[in-house]
Enzyme design. Structure first.
Site, mmCIF file in Angstrom:
data_model
loop_
_atom_site.group_PDB
_atom_site.id
_atom_site.type_symbol
_atom_site.label_atom_id
_atom_site.label_comp_id
_atom_site.label_asym_id
_atom_site.label_seq_id
_atom_site.Cartn_x
_atom_site.Cartn_y
_atom_site.Cartn_z
ATOM 1 N N GLU A 34 4.576 -5.250 1.498
ATOM 2 C CA GLU A 34 3.882 -5.018 2.757
ATOM 3 C C GLU A 34 4.450 -5.896 3.876
ATOM 4 O O GLU A 34 3.884 -5.963 4.957
ATOM 5 C CB GLU A 34 2.376 -5.258 2.589
ATOM 6 C CG GLU A 34 1.692 -4.144 1.830
ATOM 7 C CD GLU A 34 0.180 -4.291 1.776
ATOM 8 O OE1 GLU A 34 -0.490 -3.271 1.539
ATOM 9 O OE2 GLU A 34 -0.336 -5.410 1.954
ATOM 10 N N GLY A 83 -4.348 0.923 -15.312
ATOM 11 C CA GLY A 83 -5.750 1.046 -14.929
ATOM 12 C C GLY A 83 -6.684 0.644 -16.047
ATOM 13 O O GLY A 83 -6.539 -0.412 -16.664
ATOM 14 N N GLY A 100 -5.432 -0.686 -19.481
ATOM 15 C CA GLY A 100 -4.761 -1.969 -19.668
ATOM 16 C C GLY A 100 -3.380 -2.004 -19.048
ATOM 17 O O GLY A 100 -3.190 -1.645 -17.886
ATOM 18 N N ASP A 129 -15.476 -0.564 -7.471
ATOM 19 C CA ASP A 129 -14.492 -0.462 -6.391
ATOM 20 C C ASP A 129 -13.174 -1.041 -6.907
ATOM 21 O O ASP A 129 -13.119 -2.205 -7.296
ATOM 22 C CB ASP A 129 -14.986 -1.241 -5.171
ATOM 23 C CG ASP A 129 -14.035 -1.159 -3.969
ATOM 24 O OD1 ASP A 129 -13.003 -0.465 -4.061
ATOM 25 O OD2 ASP A 129 -14.338 -1.792 -2.945
ATOM 26 N N ASP A 167 -3.930 -6.514 -7.191
ATOM 27 C CA ASP A 167 -3.526 -7.816 -6.673
ATOM 28 C C ASP A 167 -4.083 -8.940 -7.548
ATOM 29 O O ASP A 167 -3.405 -9.946 -7.790
ATOM 30 C CB ASP A 167 -4.014 -7.987 -5.237
ATOM 31 C CG ASP A 167 -3.473 -6.916 -4.303
ATOM 32 O OD1 ASP A 167 -2.327 -6.468 -4.529
ATOM 33 O OD2 ASP A 167 -4.185 -6.524 -3.368
#
Length: 300
Positions: free
Chosen positions: A141, A221, A224, A245, A251
């Protein structure tokens, strides 16, 4: 020898979050919940996640001289992150527009703002931070040329961790430094490009390794993660939780993995711990606000 367990170089954004029953299609408007503003950005998220776990953490980033920038600095300091490397000014603070559906899945659009002004010269000026850090982690980013300069600025014995998000083709110099390269399914397929064959994460990991990284982690996800180093490829299970959420969970995973690798843990053990951290993070709303302490991870 090292003042910091982890130096994170990357983005710092204000997350503007709206809950929706479903994501809008092209040309469609949907109603959502009241707007919530949270400190975020992949770099800032990783720094807070690591500090919450107990890692001595520093952040090299750029924010605007505005209310969002002050929000981000306050969040870092409250978590215990050293903000000596956070530069202020040059552009408005980056902003991420996030929609979250009832299952906890999210869609994100990022306006880079000041993140796009974190340039190679800023990295060179922070040489003392690099030499004081056991592990250096970054994302995409910020400009790619800045990431290249991060690789060139690493101390001889430090370890480099990269999550290539948002994904793009990477120069060989960057790939060769990754230990590990951390990707999800989408990121793996973008980086592999025409080299992507098969539907098994094991196949992606082996092909990615052949491109130069010293090790690879594929996050899966709720399933694992998969770790690959040398000839060994193995699965790491996650903890089953009720997701609220998923914003920022990747991160948290990356930060935990980077920190534990710096303590001398094996890649598989570090990934197993990171999967538990990521699982804890999805049980709460928001990104940084959802990140657990070490005690909360142990309680899972």
């Amino acid at each position: 020898m090292y003042d910091y367990d982890l130096l994170v170089v990357g983005s710092a954004n204000a997350d503007l979050v709206i809950g929706v029953e479903r994501r809008p299609g092209a040309g469609e408007t949907v109603l959502g919940t009241d707007l919530a503003v949270h400190p975020g950005g992949k770099g800032a998220n990783q720094a807070v996640a690591a500090a919450r776990l107990g890692a001595r953490t520093a952040l090299l980033a750029r924010v605007g001289d505005d209310d969002y920038g002050r929000l981000l600095l306050d969040s870092q300091r409250a978590a215990g992150v050293d903000t000596v490397g956070v530069l202020v000014g040059g552009a408005p603070t980056g902003v991420a527009l996030i929609t979250v559906d009832p299952s906890g899945d999210n869609s994100i659009v990022v306006s880079p703002g000041a993140n796009g002004r974190l340039v190679p010269g800023d990295v060179r000026a922070a040489a003392s931070l690099f030499h004081a850090s056991r592990v250096v982690s970054t994302q995409l980013e910020v400009p790619l040329e800045t990431v290249v300069e991060v690789v060139r600025s690493l101390a001889p014995d430090s370890r480099f961790v990269l999550n290539p998000s948002p994904p793009r083709p990477l120069p060989q110099e960057v790939l060769a430094a990754c230990d590990p390269l951390i990707v999800n399914e989408h990121e793996a397929k973008v980086i592999l490009g025409g080299s992507c064959v098969g539907d098994r994460p094991e196949d992606w990991a082996r092909i990615l390794l052949a491109k130069g990284p010293r090790s690879v982690v594929v996050t899966l996800g709720a399933e694992g993660a998969l770790v690959a180093s040398g000839a060994e490829v193995s699965r790491v299970p996650s903890v089953k939780v009720d997701a609220v959420d998923t914003t920022g969970a990747g991160d948290a995973f990356t930060a935990a993995l980077a920190w534990r690798l710096g303590t001398g843990e094996s890649l598989a053990d570090a990934a197993a711990y990171a999967a538990r951290v990521g699982a804890a993070a999805v049980t709460r709303a928001g990104a940084q606000a959802s990140y657990p302490t070490a005690a909360e991870v142990e309680a899972l």
